[in-house]
Design a protein around this motif. Structure first.
Motif: not given
Length: 512
Positions: A459-465
């Motif tokens: 999985v990937e956890v990333f910043r968005s907005g």
């Protein structure tokens, strides 16, 4: 892209869905192109399915069995030839589309919309085409191709020559077309093969000259399929040649076997003629029958090489390996003798992508596209020096942005709390990168999930907005978010207290 939203759904496999924020009127759709994409199997194009509801239409592309290019770039590396090959497939796809009246400006040439079936280095490329009516493209074809190159370059292990510069220069020309791009890439691949062949020939000559420094050297050679040893003089020195397993059989041994078989048949026929047919009886019959069995046994032993032939090539080689494994090596030019074995090497190893440590990454410009925005991040780390001094190594970024480092020092970063079934142990995982990957591979993932069954990149956890988003990277055993199975590549916004599960690992997201 093109003012459309993107989502992923689980319906007859995995589908990528493109549509308008408030619905896309069917009048905006180019019906001819839509029918082409939905009814025909165009090479290197994702299959299109149209879904119409209340005069609004959504575009659904089948992506089952395929992986996002951006996903593969997180954990794989490309050689320069593999980069050219991947870009050539993109050009071939656009050329195939042109034959079906598709416009090159309407391809989404971004790593988040290009899919690969198979491994990154040798898989098949699939492009996303948006069949809308005539629209003004956000950027030209050359700019799109240049952005794609910049996205791929950090994954290239070593850059040699001026091929990439020529590609970027061509992208900046007004006459940049898919056909011209394809021809340039074909020329670069041909030049690359030519350089490899010249290097191989040079190394062959060097190995041959090195092996004849002494006046006479014992070498192994093949003559008529039979391996013999002789003393080779300087004048007729040549590199040893490795024989393929599919080579024709030994000519001399084959002839000997044939003569023995024919002799057995002839003797058996004469024995039956003069011992039994001329003097019929029980005793001659038994003697002739016994002789026939003996002749058959001799023929069988001759055929398998037990009689009348030398040892097979494979047996001879294995015996030499067993007797002295330290003095014999298998090389690209054949089997080397103990003399000068340090001077020969496997030429194929010269072209293998070197393994680069994480601590030796070179700065590379990386283009990242968010929703409606474009930002550039630069990673600066220690340069990796190559033997030639002319090669440049470009790999993915590792250093966290300054703002993230400042938050980390202040203790204000979001984090994940991990627990495991059957254990009271709790682990705090700081989300200290804009893109944080959890998976089995320690080379790619920022946190290694120890549960058996976790994928290499899970999985990937990333910043968005202003927040964080969770995305399953098409993992083998899947991920559960809030108790429900996640759809691969679908983005799930994370709120404080949200939980997801990777096999046996339970993760809880905390905003602060």
């Amino acid at each position: 892209m093109f003012g459309l939203t993107r989502d992923f759904v689980q319906q007859d496999g995995i589908r990528m869905v493109l549509g308008g924020r408030e619905g896309m009127p069917i009048s905006k759709l180019n019906t001819v192109q839509s029918r082409m994409l939905s009814s025909l199997s165009i090479p290197h194009h994702l299959r299109l399915f149209l879904k119409e509801v209340d005069l609004s239409v959504t575009l659904e592309y089948s992506v089952s069995g395929k992986k996002l290019l951006s996903h593969l770039l997180k954990g794989a590396r490309l050689s320069l030839a593999e980069l050219y090959g991947l870009l050539l497939q993109v050009a071939e796809g656009m050329e195939a589309g042109r034959l079906h009246m598709l416009r090159p400006e309407q391809y989404v040439l971004h790593e988040d919309y290009i899919f690969i079936e198979g491994p990154l280095q040798s898989g098949k490329v699939y492009l996303t085409y948006v069949p809308l009516e005539m629209i003004e493209p956000a950027q030209s074809l050359g700019e799109s191709l240049k952005g794609l190159i910049m996205a791929l370059m950090p994954s290239v292990t070593e850059l040699n020559g001026d091929g990439v510069q020529r590609l970027l220069h061509y992208c900046g020309e007004d006459e940049c077309t898919a056909l011209g791009w394809k021809e340039l890439l074909s020329a670069l691949l041909t030049e690359d093969d030519g350089e490899r062949n010249s290097i191989v020939n040079a190394e062959t000559a060097a190995a041959a000259s090195t092996s004849t420094e002494a006046v006479k050297l014992p070498v192994a050679e093949w003559r008529g399929g039979e391996k013999t040893r002789r003393w080779k003089d300087e004048d007729d020195a040549e590199p040893d040649l490795a024989i393929d397993a599919a080579s024709p059989p030994n000519g001399r041994n084959s002839s000997k076997k044939t003569y023995i078989l024919l002799g057995c048949i002839l003797l058996d026929a004469l024995l039956w003629k003069y011992a039994y047919l001329d003097h019929p009886g029980r005793l001659p019959l038994m003697l002739c029958g016994l002789a026939t069995v003996v002749f058959i046994a001799i023929s069988a032993l001759t055929w398998i090489g037990k009689i009348g032939g030398s040892k097979s090539e494979e047996e001879e080689y294995l015996e030499e390996e067993t007797e002295d494994p330290g003095n014999r090596f298998s090389f690209g030019f054949g089997s080397a003798s103990p003399f000068g074995r340090q001077d020969k090497f496997d030429v194929s190893q010269k072209f293998q992508s070197p393994t680069v440590e994480r601590s030796k990454r070179v700065s590379a410009g990386i283009l990242e596209f968010g929703t409606g925005e474009q930002e550039t991040e630069w990673a600066e780390e220690h340069p990796k020096t190559s033997d030639s001094g002319a090669a440049t190594v470009l790999l993915s970024r590792e250093k966290a942005p300054a703002s993230v480092e400042a938050k980390l020092r202040e203790g204000g970063l979001p984090y994940l709390e991990r627990t495991e079934e059957g254990s009271d142990r709790r682990e705090r995982i700081e989300l200290n990168r804009t893109s944080f990957i959890i998976g089995r591979s320690s080379e790619v993932a920022q946190y290694v999930e120890p549960s058996e069954g976790a994928s290499r990149v899970h999985v990937e956890v990333f910043r968005s907005g202003g927040g964080y988003v969770l995305k399953d990277l098409d993992s083998r055993n899947g991920t559960r978010f809030q108790g429900e199975a996640m759809i691969p590549y679908k983005e799930y916004p994370l709120a404080d207290g949200d939980a997801f599960t990777i096999v046996k690992g339970n993760y809880t997201f905390h905003q602060r």
